[in-house]
Design an enzyme around this catalytic site. Structure first.
Site, short mmCIF file in Angstrom:
data_model
loop_
_atom_site.label_atom_id
_atom_site.label_comp_id
_atom_site.label_asym_id
_atom_site.label_seq_id
_atom_site.Cartn_x
_atom_site.Cartn_y
_atom_site.Cartn_z
N GLU A 62 0.83 -1.20 0.00
CA GLU A 62 0.00 0.00 0.00
C GLU A 62 0.87 1.26 0.00
O GLU A 62 0.53 2.25 -0.65
CB GLU A 62 -0.97 0.03 1.18
CG GLU A 62 -1.88 1.23 1.11
CD GLU A 62 -3.29 0.99 1.59
OE1 GLU A 62 -4.05 1.97 1.59
OE2 GLU A 62 -3.64 -0.15 1.95
N VAL A 90 2.90 -15.92 -1.49
CA VAL A 90 3.26 -17.17 -2.17
C VAL A 90 4.59 -17.76 -1.70
O VAL A 90 4.88 -18.91 -2.03
CB VAL A 90 3.27 -16.99 -3.70
CG1 VAL A 90 1.88 -16.65 -4.20
CG2 VAL A 90 4.27 -15.93 -4.15
N HIS A 106 -4.13 0.91 -14.62
CA HIS A 106 -5.16 1.85 -15.11
C HIS A 106 -4.95 3.18 -14.41
O HIS A 106 -4.85 3.23 -13.18
CB HIS A 106 -6.57 1.32 -14.80
CG HIS A 106 -7.63 2.33 -15.07
ND1 HIS A 106 -8.07 2.65 -16.34
CD2 HIS A 106 -8.33 3.13 -14.22
CE1 HIS A 106 -9.00 3.59 -16.26
NE2 HIS A 106 -9.18 3.89 -14.98
#
Length: 140
Positions: A62, A90, A106
């Site tokens: 973040e 992972v 985006h």
């Protein structure tokens, strides 16, 4: 001073007296559509089993994604807020360094979508993240 150096200097200045400073997050690289930060893995970011805490990975993700959105905002008139963060952990990590790189997916006027890959020193994927930010007018 290059634009890259200005961006890194500003991002690191924002870290003063924050969680990012507590976790020793450092912004280390920037370019067209990406920002990269590092964070040491040590007992300060461990969970009880001696492994990197998922919350520390989330804080790195973040932090780098929100700072990256500020590369496209006017800090005088706009603020960035994270509105959704999703992580997949992972690989376990006990010590060393991790690196989070935010890549823009985006860039709208008010919504930014980032992919953040957190890797270790050998470029092994530790966490894969997605962050959605909203760009808001700064309140007086």
């Amino acid at each position: 001073m290059s634009n890259k150096e200005k961006i890194l200097q500003q991002c690191n200045r924002w870290c003063e007296n924050t969680l990012m400073e507590t976790l020793d997050i450092q912004f280390i690289d920037a370019g067209d559509g990406f920002l990269k930060a590092s964070m040491p893995v040590n007992s300060r970011v461990h969970q009880p089993m001696g492994l990197l805490h998922g919350g520390a990975s989330a804080a790195l993700a973040e932090s780098v994604g929100s700072a990256a959105s500020m590369m496209y905002a006017d800090p005088e008139t706009e603020e960035v807020r994270g509105i959704e963060l999703s992580l997949n952990h992972v690989k376990a990590k006990r010590e060393g360094m991790i690196f989070g790189t935010a890549q823009i997916l985006h860039k709208g006027r008010t919504v930014h979508l980032w992919e953040i890959k957190i890797v270790d020193e050998q470029d092994n994927l530790v966490s894969h993240c997605k962050l959605t930010n909203i760009v808001l007018p700064k309140k007086p």
